[in-house]
Scaffold this motif. Structure first.
Motif, PDB file in Angstrom:
ATOM      1  N   LEU A   1       0.110  12.057  -1.699  1.00 25.78           N
ATOM      2  CA  LEU A   1       0.120  10.820  -0.923  1.00 25.78           C
ATOM      3  C   LEU A   1      -0.096  11.123   0.550  1.00 25.78           C
ATOM      4  O   LEU A   1       0.537  12.014   1.115  1.00 25.78           O
ATOM      5  CB  LEU A   1       1.455  10.090  -1.086  1.00 25.78           C
ATOM      6  N   VAL A   2      -1.004  10.362   1.162  1.00 29.48           N
ATOM      7  CA  VAL A   2      -1.202  10.408   2.604  1.00 29.48           C
ATOM      8  C   VAL A   2      -1.069   8.974   3.106  1.00 29.48           C
ATOM      9  O   VAL A   2      -1.788   8.085   2.656  1.00 29.48           O
ATOM     10  CB  VAL A   2      -2.587  10.974   2.982  1.00 29.48           C
ATOM     11  N   ASP A   3      -0.149   8.761   4.033  1.00 33.09           N
ATOM     12  CA  ASP A   3       0.038   7.446   4.655  1.00 33.09           C
ATOM     13  C   ASP A   3      -0.580   7.530   6.050  1.00 33.09           C
ATOM     14  O   ASP A   3      -0.086   8.263   6.914  1.00 33.09           O
ATOM     15  CB  ASP A   3       1.527   7.102   4.720  1.00 33.09           C
TER      16      ASP A   3
ATOM     17  N   LYS B   1       0.815  -1.221   0.000  1.00 34.97           N
ATOM     18  CA  LYS B   1       0.000   0.000   0.000  1.00 34.97           C
ATOM     19  C   LYS B   1       0.851   1.275   0.000  1.00 34.97           C
ATOM     20  O   LYS B   1       0.602   2.181  -0.795  1.00 34.97           O
ATOM     21  CB  LYS B   1      -0.963  -0.007   1.189  1.00 34.97           C
ATOM     22  N   SER B   2       1.827   1.360   0.863  1.00 32.10           N
ATOM     23  CA  SER B   2       2.648   2.580   0.960  1.00 32.10           C
ATOM     24  C   SER B   2       3.529   2.763  -0.269  1.00 32.10           C
ATOM     25  O   SER B   2       3.601   3.865  -0.839  1.00 32.10           O
ATOM     26  CB  SER B   2       3.508   2.552   2.224  1.00 32.10           C
ATOM     27  N   THR B   3       4.180   1.708  -0.695  1.00 29.18           N
ATOM     28  CA  THR B   3       5.085   1.789  -1.847  1.00 29.18           C
ATOM     29  C   THR B   3       4.306   2.086  -3.126  1.00 29.18           C
ATOM     30  O   THR B   3       4.665   2.980  -3.902  1.00 29.18           O
ATOM     31  CB  THR B   3       5.876   0.474  -2.001  1.00 29.18           C
ATOM     32  N   VAL B   4       3.240   1.351  -3.353  1.00 26.55           N
ATOM     33  CA  VAL B   4       2.409   1.562  -4.537  1.00 26.55           C
ATOM     34  C   VAL B   4       1.739   2.933  -4.461  1.00 26.55           C
ATOM     35  O   VAL B   4       1.637   3.645  -5.467  1.00 26.55           O
ATOM     36  CB  VAL B   4       1.368   0.431  -4.684  1.00 26.55           C
ATOM     37  N   GLY B   5       1.306   3.312  -3.271  1.00 24.95           N
ATOM     38  CA  GLY B   5       0.663   4.614  -3.093  1.00 24.95           C
ATOM     39  C   GLY B   5       1.545   5.767  -3.529  1.00 24.95           C
ATOM     40  O   GLY B   5       1.083   6.713  -4.172  1.00 24.95           O
ATOM     41  N   ALA B   6       2.834   5.700  -3.185  1.00 26.32           N
ATOM     42  CA  ALA B   6       3.768   6.762  -3.573  1.00 26.32           C
ATOM     43  C   ALA B   6       3.885   6.849  -5.092  1.00 26.32           C
ATOM     44  O   ALA B   6       3.882   7.949  -5.671  1.00 26.32           O
ATOM     45  CB  ALA B   6       5.135   6.510  -2.941  1.00 26.32           C
ATOM     46  N   LEU B   7       3.961   5.714  -5.752  1.00 28.93           N
ATOM     47  CA  LEU B   7       4.047   5.698  -7.218  1.00 28.93           C
ATOM     48  C   LEU B   7       2.759   6.213  -7.855  1.00 28.93           C
ATOM     49  O   LEU B   7       2.792   6.984  -8.818  1.00 28.93           O
ATOM     50  CB  LEU B   7       4.353   4.287  -7.720  1.00 28.93           C
TER      51      LEU B   7
END
Length: 170
Positions: free
Chosen positions: A33-35, A18-24
């Motif tokens: 992006l919001v984590d 989720k975090s890695t894909v979210g950044a891309l």
């Protein structure tokens, strides 16, 4: 499927990307992006393992729900959630009402390979393999409400982000 807001919400078990894909995704789509886990850490001034140890999971989930509602008031974001955000029905409803919800999945072996040694994952205490298997079983239908599901098993983050963008634009 279009929603009232231009948000993409990523849900799924820990280690699904989720975090890695979210950044891309955010970079490619021109969104912010919001984590959610990072927001919780910033809001409380404690790491997630410290929150679980000092305040307990209920405090963590309450904080998570409060911050989820705050961030979903925004528009133009990619939101990477924590794996357990789906444990509260109100959270699921809020995500569906405020964005395109994408569930990321992965095999137990892939999840363990990605996060098995991560000390910032309090729910893995007591053995990653056993805990991941148990969590997958406990949450096997918890992510079914998503608009789309993307299996990340054997894929890199770029492949997953491209698949999501293709679905969002379709």
């Amino acid at each position: 499927m279009r929603t009232a807001k231009n948000n993409i919400v990523l849900i799924g078990m820990m280690g699904t990307g989720k975090s890695t894909v979210g950044a891309l995704l955010a970079a490619e789509a021109g969104l912010r992006l919001v984590d959610l886990d990072q927001m919780i850490v910033m809001e409380t001034g404690r790491s997630i393992p410290e929150i679980f140890a000092e305040k307990g999971e209920a405090f963590f989930r309450d904080t998570e729900s409060r911050l989820l509602c705050r961030v979903l008031a925004d528009d133009g974001i990619v939101l990477a959630t924590g794996g357990g955000v789906v444990l509260r029905q109100g959270n699921c409803r809020a995500m569906l009402e405020n964005g395109l919800v994408i569930a990321l999945t992965a095999s137990a072996d892939d999840i363990i390979a990605r996060v098995g040694e991560d000390e910032n994952r309090p729910l893995l205490a007591g053995g990653a393999k056993e805990r991941v298997t148990a969590l997958l079983e406990e949450r096997k239908n918890a992510y079914d409400f998503a608009h789309h599901t993307v299996d990340t098993t054997g894929k890199n983050a770029e492949q997953v982000a491209l698949e999501i963008l293709t679905r969002c634009r379709g």
